[in-house]
Write a protein that holds these residues in place. Structure first.
Motif, mmCIF file in Angstrom:
data_model
loop_
_atom_site.group_PDB
_atom_site.id
_atom_site.type_symbol
_atom_site.label_atom_id
_atom_site.label_comp_id
_atom_site.label_asym_id
_atom_site.label_seq_id
_atom_site.Cartn_x
_atom_site.Cartn_y
_atom_site.Cartn_z
ATOM 1 N N ALA A 118 0.565 -1.136 -0.467
ATOM 2 C CA ALA A 118 -0.171 -0.107 0.549
ATOM 3 C C ALA A 118 0.762 1.294 0.110
ATOM 4 O O ALA A 118 0.720 2.132 0.850
ATOM 5 N N ILE A 133 2.922 -4.617 -6.792
ATOM 6 C CA ILE A 133 1.824 -4.155 -7.407
ATOM 7 C C ILE A 133 1.701 -3.145 -5.869
ATOM 8 O O ILE A 133 1.179 -3.318 -4.639
ATOM 9 N N PRO A 134 1.786 -1.919 -6.590
ATOM 10 C CA PRO A 134 0.912 -0.819 -5.395
ATOM 11 C C PRO A 134 -0.619 -1.091 -5.686
ATOM 12 O O PRO A 134 -1.236 -0.396 -6.499
ATOM 13 N N VAL A 135 -0.835 -0.917 -4.298
ATOM 14 C CA VAL A 135 -2.405 -0.801 -4.536
ATOM 15 C C VAL A 135 -2.624 0.301 -3.182
ATOM 16 O O VAL A 135 -1.931 0.996 -1.796
ATOM 17 N N GLY A 136 -4.040 0.675 -2.841
ATOM 18 C CA GLY A 136 -4.273 1.249 -1.714
ATOM 19 C C GLY A 136 -5.220 0.615 -0.720
ATOM 20 O O GLY A 136 -4.989 -0.365 -0.435
ATOM 21 N N GLU A 139 -7.709 -2.719 -1.041
ATOM 22 C CA GLU A 139 -7.393 -3.526 -1.281
ATOM 23 C C GLU A 139 -6.366 -4.596 -0.892
ATOM 24 O O GLU A 139 -6.117 -6.143 -0.546
ATOM 25 N N SER B 67 -0.791 6.328 -3.705
ATOM 26 C CA SER B 67 -1.784 5.301 -3.063
ATOM 27 C C SER B 67 -2.848 5.544 -2.177
ATOM 28 O O SER B 67 -3.834 4.688 -2.385
ATOM 29 N N ASN B 95 -8.720 2.580 -5.985
ATOM 30 C CA ASN B 95 -9.353 2.684 -4.569
ATOM 31 C C ASN B 95 -10.873 2.931 -4.788
ATOM 32 O O ASN B 95 -11.222 3.244 -3.930
#
Lengths: 407, 165
Positions: A118, A133-136, A139, B67, B95
């Motif tokens: 994240a 994998i970059p996520v928020g 996720e 992010s 998101n």
């Protein structure tokens, strides 16, 4: 299949995958920091499971606002400490460094592993071959609960490198040049891979810097190939002769607004920042020390040096570099993100012109909306700090005309 | 839920997450994020003036950068019901969908001004202004299901067989 597709297929338990396909991959490591972690924890708790998928594969790092600059920031740290205690995950909570550097040093996954992080600069781990994998936060919470991530197999764009960079040209100059070429959204939803005989000229630090800024082109994945050959079955190959790369800087207010440093010689700066997950490693610090041991920081310049990790700081101390930097007028801070994302430790006003080795110069990123932020390598930052103007590395000479920067 | 109507706020290209929600707001309690929505943008008074149901219309690469999910959370909490942009940065797009805030890709910006009323049909992929209809990229069944569930957390609960009671 290209190697990204091979990695994704393996993680999805499939024989083959193709661009555009929706797949579900098992993840090898899940990571978050103090900006994204607390919200991920809150979301995780809403799911209603009583454990994370594998406590040994969940890591959190307090790096963005450490030590806490506000009461609220400290409250976020407590949320993370409580969570780590309850679920048995690993938490780095004493200022051990920036998440991507801590992962590279302490949780180095083998090439082809799947990292879900994240933070948008999670792609840094592509420097050592990981599909990152970059996520928020939401996720991330889902990945913590299930040990999987759903994603769309991306088109792969290959940057095929040949030759060798010239003196003082580093990973930062290479990636800024690529961002200028592709644009800030040129690789949105795509993966970018780096291959070719030229990659053997790039050490790990340069590879980390290049992958770190993959997100600045919009890329979903940035990753170095395991061997110096071309990748089969990619959507497009772009050739890059490393000897043609100039020493460059990104000008306000976009990482794609890239110009040769030699054209910026009239720009006077008020602050220089060396550090971050982009350029806060030992090789960056060495380039700064090689200049500052000969000349002090310019009187009109504030210079901040922020090691990317405690390991980097310890090595700097062992080599006597912190003393050299302090004696030259620089401030060496604790490891962490520093002012990079605008919460503490060195923000600028509308009077400030900042040259920074960090990854973004969006309006307001490092303080005031009108602060002028330039992005460049540590080598450029070092000579800029002593001259007080944006300066090309390799151009400083002693009185007798002998160059003293290390080539 | 599949048809949304509201007044638009028009933004340009490359509106990044630092403009949507500046770094200094990251230390705030989640419940207080709404008042910082768009605080770093050229329309810094957005949070004070936005009305429930309003729609953001933007150019290319909306949400590029960090992010931080707090960015779409702040927009949603401030009342934004939909974002229509020419393109989105991947993490921001995911998101937004993951928290149940719909996004549409459509070439709408040049046809509207801040304050105009538009209506969007998420399933049909159509945006209507006062005088025209504009096609939007259709949302996938997966995305529509996530939005209909109210976000990814609810979908994960469904998949894990955890009841909502």
């Amino acid at each position: 299949m290209n190697f990204i597709e091979q990695y994704l297929a393996r993680a999805a338990g499939l024989e083959t995958v193709a661009a555009g396909q929706d797949i579900r991959c098992r993840v090898d490591l899940v990571a978050a920091h103090d900006v994204t972690g607390p919200m991920a924890i809150q979301q995780f708790e809403q799911i209603g499971v009583d454990q994370v998928f594998d406590p040994g594969k969940v890591v959190m790092v307090i790096d963005h606002i450490f030590p806490a600059a506000t009461v609220q920031a400290k409250a976020m740290h407590w949320i993370m400490k409580d969570f780590a205690g309850q679920y048995g995950i690993t938490l780095y909570d004493k200022g051990e460094g920036v998440i991507h550097q801590v992962l590279a040093e302490r949780h180095r996954l083998p090439p082809g592993s799947i990292l879900v992080g994240a933070d948008s600069h999670t792609c840094t781990a592509g420097g050592y071959g990981v599909v990152a994998i970059p996520v928020g936060s939401t996720e991330l919470a889902a990945a913590m609960a299930t040990g999987t991530i759903d994603l769309e197999v991306p088109e792969v764009i290959e940057v095929y490198m040949t030759g060798q960079p010239q003196a003082y040209v580093g990973g930062k100059d290479i990636v800024l040049s690529l961002i200028k070429e592709f644009g800030v959204a040129g690789l949105t939803d795509k993966a970018v891979v780096f291959t070719g005989p030229g990659i053997t000229a790039l050490g790990l630090d340069d590879r980390l810097t290049i992958c770190n800024m993959g997100i600045e082109m919009g890329a979903m994945i940035a990753c170095f190939g395991g061997e110096a050959t071309a990748a089969p079955a990619v959507a497009k190959t772009v050739k890059l002769a490393l000897e043609t790369i100039d020493i460059v800087a990104a000008c306000p207010h976009s990482p794609a607004n890239v110009r040769p440093v030699s054209q910026l010689a009239e720009v006077a700066v008020t602050q220089v920042v060396v550090g971050s997950c982009t350029n806060g490693r030992l090789s960056d610090m060495e380039q700064v020390v090689n200049v500052l041991k000969h000349r002090p920081v310019h009187p009109a310049v504030t210079m901040l040096v922020i090691p990317a990790s405690k390991n980097v700081l310890a090595a700097m101390e062992a080599a006597g570099w912190c003393r050299i930097l302090r004696d030259a007028g620089a401030v060496v801070t604790n490891p962490g993100c520093g002012p990079c994302f605008g919460a503490h430790q060195g923000l600028g006003t509308d009077r400030d012109v900042i040259l920074s080795t960090t990854n973004r110069n969006f309006p307001g990123r490092m303080g005031h909306r009108s602060a002028q932020v330039y992005l460049a390598s540590a080598a450029t930052a070092a000579v800029t700090a002593v001259r007080g103007r944006i300066t090309r590395p390799g151009s400083l000479v002693l009185e007798g005309g002998v160059g003293y920067e290390q080539a | 839920m599949n048809r949304l109507k509201g007044q638009v706020w028009v933004f340009g290209d490359d509106v990044d997450t630092d403009q949507i929600l500046p770094g200094y707001a990251m230390a705030e309690e989640f419940s207080g994020l709404a008042r910082y929505a768009m605080a770093g943008s050229k329309q810094a008074d957005f949070a004070a003036r936005v009305q429930a149901g309003d729609i953001i219309v933007a150019g290319r690469n909306f949400g590029c950068g960090s992010s931080r999910e707090q960015a779409p959370v702040a927009l949603q909490a401030a009342g934004v019901s939909l974002i229509i942009a020419e393109s989105f940065a991947r993490i921001f797009r995911r998101n937004a969908i993951n928290i149940g805030l719909p996004v549409l890709v459509a070439e709408l910006r040049r046809h509207v001004q801040t304050g105009d009323l538009v209506e969007a049909d998420l399933v049909q992929g159509i945006v209507r202004t006062a005088d025209r209809e504009i096609a939007a990229q259709a949302l996938s069944a997966n995305v529509l299901a996530t939005i209909a569930a109210g976000g990814l957390i609810n979908r994960v609960r469904q998949e894990l067989g955890i009841s909502n009671n």
